[in-house]
Design a protein around this motif. Structure first.
Motif, PDB file in Angstrom:
ATOM      1  N   GLN A   1       3.968  -3.615  -6.330  1.00  0.00           N
ATOM      2  CA  GLN A   1       4.851  -3.794  -5.071  1.00  0.00           C
ATOM      3  C   GLN A   1       6.244  -4.482  -5.337  1.00  0.00           C
ATOM      4  O   GLN A   1       7.144  -4.490  -4.764  1.00  0.00           O
TER       5      GLN A   1
ATOM      6  N   THR B   1       3.966   5.963  -7.285  1.00  0.00           N
ATOM      7  CA  THR B   1       2.788   6.525  -6.686  1.00  0.00           C
ATOM      8  C   THR B   1       2.283   7.716  -7.399  1.00  0.00           C
ATOM      9  O   THR B   1       1.236   8.167  -7.061  1.00  0.00           O
ATOM     10  N   GLN B   2       2.979   8.079  -8.635  1.00  0.00           N
ATOM     11  CA  GLN B   2       2.344   9.123  -9.501  1.00  0.00           C
ATOM     12  C   GLN B   2       0.937   8.654 -10.101  1.00  0.00           C
ATOM     13  O   GLN B   2       0.760   7.657 -10.643  1.00  0.00           O
TER      14      GLN B   2
ATOM     15  N   LEU C   1      -1.556   8.025  -8.450  1.00  0.00           N
ATOM     16  CA  LEU C   1      -2.377   7.099  -7.649  1.00  0.00           C
ATOM     17  C   LEU C   1      -3.484   8.161  -6.798  1.00  0.00           C
ATOM     18  O   LEU C   1      -2.901   9.415  -6.603  1.00  0.00           O
TER      19      LEU C   1
ATOM     20  N   GLY D   1      -0.498   5.727  -2.098  1.00  0.00           N
ATOM     21  CA  GLY D   1       0.891   5.473  -2.194  1.00  0.00           C
ATOM     22  C   GLY D   1       1.400   4.832  -0.830  1.00  0.00           C
ATOM     23  O   GLY D   1       2.329   3.891  -1.073  1.00  0.00           O
ATOM     24  N   ASP D   2       1.002   5.144   0.229  1.00  0.00           N
ATOM     25  CA  ASP D   2       1.183   4.524   1.526  1.00  0.00           C
ATOM     26  C   ASP D   2       1.048   3.182   1.442  1.00  0.00           C
ATOM     27  O   ASP D   2       1.638   2.228   2.296  1.00  0.00           O
TER      28      ASP D   2
ATOM     29  N   PHE E   1       1.499   0.952  -0.877  1.00  0.00           N
ATOM     30  CA  PHE E   1       2.478   0.027  -1.368  1.00  0.00           C
ATOM     31  C   PHE E   1       3.600   0.049  -0.727  1.00  0.00           C
ATOM     32  O   PHE E   1       4.622  -0.483  -1.075  1.00  0.00           O
ATOM     33  N   ARG E   2       3.929   0.657   0.376  1.00  0.00           N
ATOM     34  CA  ARG E   2       5.165   0.686   1.246  1.00  0.00           C
ATOM     35  C   ARG E   2       5.441  -0.203   2.152  1.00  0.00           C
ATOM     36  O   ARG E   2       4.689  -0.756   2.659  1.00  0.00           O
TER      37      ARG E   2
END
Length: 111
Positions: free
Chosen positions: A18, A99-100, A102, A107-108, A110-111
């Motif tokens: 993050q 996000t590669q 995962l 991936g969402d 960590f946004r």
């Protein structure tokens, strides 16, 4: 599924990811891309946050388009869209690296 040490390590890894993503987003906010239209007669400089920093219109185009406001507007719009597409492409390449690998949907997180 995870022991205490395993879950703690995973959470620490997620926090580090993050932080790295925030740094990358800050860098993208300052990264500039260039778009153009009309074979370079209109050029736009934009950040990857879609902030337009500069529009350059060729003197030749201004003289030529004096009677064709719509053509000039279309070229400016096309150059802005070109820069926007390049900004998205740059952002996707940069952020996609995080996000590669995962699992789908993670991936969402960590946004």
């Amino acid at each position: 599924m995870f022991g205490k040490a395993g879950l703690g390590g995973l959470m620490k890894q997620a926090q580090q990811m993050q932080e790295n993503m925030k740094k990358a987003q800050a860098k993208l906010a300052e990264t500039e891309v260039n778009g153009e239209a009309g074979n370079g007669l209109v050029k736009v400089t934009m950040t990857c946050n879609h902030v337009v920093r500069k529009i350059d219109i060729s003197e030749d185009l201004i003289k030529e388009a004096a009677d064709d406001k719509e053509m000039l507007e279309d070229l400016v719009l096309a150059a802005i869209n070109d820069a926007g597409n390049k900004a998205e492409e740059t952002t996707n390449k940069t952020m996609g690296a995080f996000t590669q690998g995962l699992p789908a949907g993670m991936g969402d997180f960590f946004r």
